[in-house]
Write a protein that holds these residues in place. Sequence first.
Motif, short mmCIF file in Angstrom:
data_model
loop_
_atom_site.label_atom_id
_atom_site.label_comp_id
_atom_site.label_asym_id
_atom_site.label_seq_id
_atom_site.Cartn_x
_atom_site.Cartn_y
_atom_site.Cartn_z
N ALA A 39 0.94 -1.12 0.03
CA ALA A 39 0.19 0.09 0.07
C ALA A 39 0.87 1.19 -0.01
O ALA A 39 0.63 2.36 -0.71
N TRP A 40 1.92 1.44 0.94
CA TRP A 40 2.76 2.46 0.83
C TRP A 40 3.41 2.64 -0.74
O TRP A 40 3.55 3.83 -1.11
N ALA A 41 4.05 1.44 -1.30
CA ALA A 41 4.47 1.80 -2.67
C ALA A 41 3.59 2.15 -3.65
O ALA A 41 3.64 3.20 -4.30
N ALA A 42 2.24 1.78 -3.47
CA ALA A 42 1.18 2.26 -4.41
C ALA A 42 0.82 3.70 -3.93
O ALA A 42 0.74 4.32 -5.10
N TYR A 43 1.27 4.10 -2.95
CA TYR A 43 1.01 5.72 -2.80
C TYR A 43 2.34 6.79 -3.20
O TYR A 43 2.00 7.85 -3.49
N PHE A 44 3.42 5.93 -3.07
CA PHE A 44 4.48 6.79 -3.11
C PHE A 44 5.77 6.44 -4.21
O PHE A 44 6.57 7.30 -4.17
N VAL A 96 7.47 11.79 8.01
CA VAL A 96 7.57 10.59 7.16
C VAL A 96 8.43 9.40 7.97
O VAL A 96 9.28 9.48 8.64
N ALA A 97 7.46 8.60 8.27
CA ALA A 97 7.67 6.94 9.02
C ALA A 97 7.40 5.86 8.07
O ALA A 97 6.43 5.16 8.51
N ALA A 98 8.05 5.74 7.00
CA ALA A 98 7.74 4.62 5.99
C ALA A 98 7.68 3.21 6.67
O ALA A 98 8.53 3.09 7.51
N PRO A 99 6.95 2.35 6.54
CA PRO A 99 5.59 2.60 5.71
C PRO A 99 4.50 2.65 6.32
O PRO A 99 3.31 2.41 5.64
N HIS A 100 4.44 3.41 7.40
CA HIS A 100 3.21 3.58 8.17
C HIS A 100 2.63 4.98 8.23
O HIS A 100 1.27 4.99 8.64
N HIS A 101 3.20 5.87 7.93
CA HIS A 101 2.68 7.29 8.04
C HIS A 101 3.42 8.33 7.42
O HIS A 101 4.68 8.20 7.18
N GLU A 123 -2.62 13.57 6.27
CA GLU A 123 -1.86 12.60 7.18
C GLU A 123 -2.30 11.25 6.76
O GLU A 123 -3.69 10.87 6.85
N LEU A 124 -1.46 10.65 6.11
CA LEU A 124 -1.74 9.37 5.84
C LEU A 124 -1.35 8.12 6.69
O LEU A 124 -0.16 8.32 7.25
N THR A 125 -2.24 7.20 7.15
CA THR A 125 -1.44 5.82 7.71
C THR A 125 -2.10 4.78 7.19
O THR A 125 -2.99 4.59 6.57
N PHE A 126 -0.89 3.83 7.46
CA PHE A 126 -1.18 2.49 6.90
C PHE A 126 -0.96 1.71 7.81
O PHE A 126 -0.08 1.35 8.59
N THR A 127 -2.05 0.96 8.41
CA THR A 127 -2.33 0.13 9.55
C THR A 127 -2.82 -1.42 9.25
O THR A 127 -3.80 -1.57 8.42
N PRO A 128 -1.64 -2.34 9.57
CA PRO A 128 -2.15 -3.49 9.12
C PRO A 128 -3.53 -4.07 10.00
O PRO A 128 -3.38 -4.02 11.19
N VAL A 129 -4.27 -4.96 9.11
CA VAL A 129 -5.24 -5.34 9.89
C VAL A 129 -5.77 -6.74 9.13
O VAL A 129 -4.98 -6.92 8.27
N GLU A 130 -6.55 -7.66 9.49
CA GLU A 130 -6.52 -9.23 9.25
C GLU A 130 -6.79 -9.37 7.79
O GLU A 130 -6.39 -9.89 7.21
N ALA A 131 -7.63 -8.27 6.98
CA ALA A 131 -7.92 -8.13 5.79
C ALA A 131 -7.14 -7.48 4.93
O ALA A 131 -7.14 -7.60 3.65
N GLY A 132 -5.90 -6.88 5.51
CA GLY A 132 -4.97 -6.22 4.31
C GLY A 132 -4.37 -5.13 5.31
O GLY A 132 -3.80 -5.04 6.08
N THR A 133 -4.59 -4.09 4.43
CA THR A 133 -4.12 -2.73 5.03
C THR A 133 -5.28 -1.68 5.24
O THR A 133 -5.80 -1.22 4.11
N LEU A 134 -5.56 -1.07 6.40
CA LEU A 134 -6.17 0.14 6.73
C LEU A 134 -5.56 1.36 6.06
O LEU A 134 -4.53 1.74 6.56
#
Length: 173
Positions: A39-44, A96-101, A123-134
């Motif tokens: 998800a991080w790569a898709a955004y950046f 920037v705190a790749a790949p989470h924020h 502000e973008l956050t990438f949080t691991p969840v059971e179904a993927g990434t929030l």
Amino acid sequence: DAVVGDQRTFAADRPATSDVLDATTVRVARVLRGSVDQAWAAYFDVDLVPRWMLGPDGWSMPDCAITAEVGGTYEQVWQSDTDDARFTSTGTFLDVAAPHHARFTARLVGDGIPADAAETIHELTFTPVEAGTLVARVYRYPDTATRDAMIAAGIAEGMEASFQRLEATDLLG
């Protein structure tokens, strides 16, 4: 912390939705299949972003430059496929705190956008969840009128169209 603290409660089958957090703040969030790194790569990644981050059908991104580091900048240019309409988003990375924020400024310029459009903080956050990434994007506007105008313009719907395009590609594995 309170803004992002409840993000794990979003359902994996829920489309991108906007939630008004206060008088000037909106969060748009959605679970994407795929890892936080994907998800991080898709955004950046400048080779990936123009393949999916287009909003509704009928737009392309002919120019994309991103330096996702503190003090780095970005510029993304969208072009209508049917007429000469264009708009650009530019900004500077504040944290920037790749790949989470990532937190950055954003200014829109172009067709249909007031010349005095205010700079916003995203502000973008990438949080691991059971179904993927929030993926959650918090928009901080200068006032309630600007916040309401962006909601009315369809930020959640445009993001959902982009997310659907992203999930239809092989970018998330």
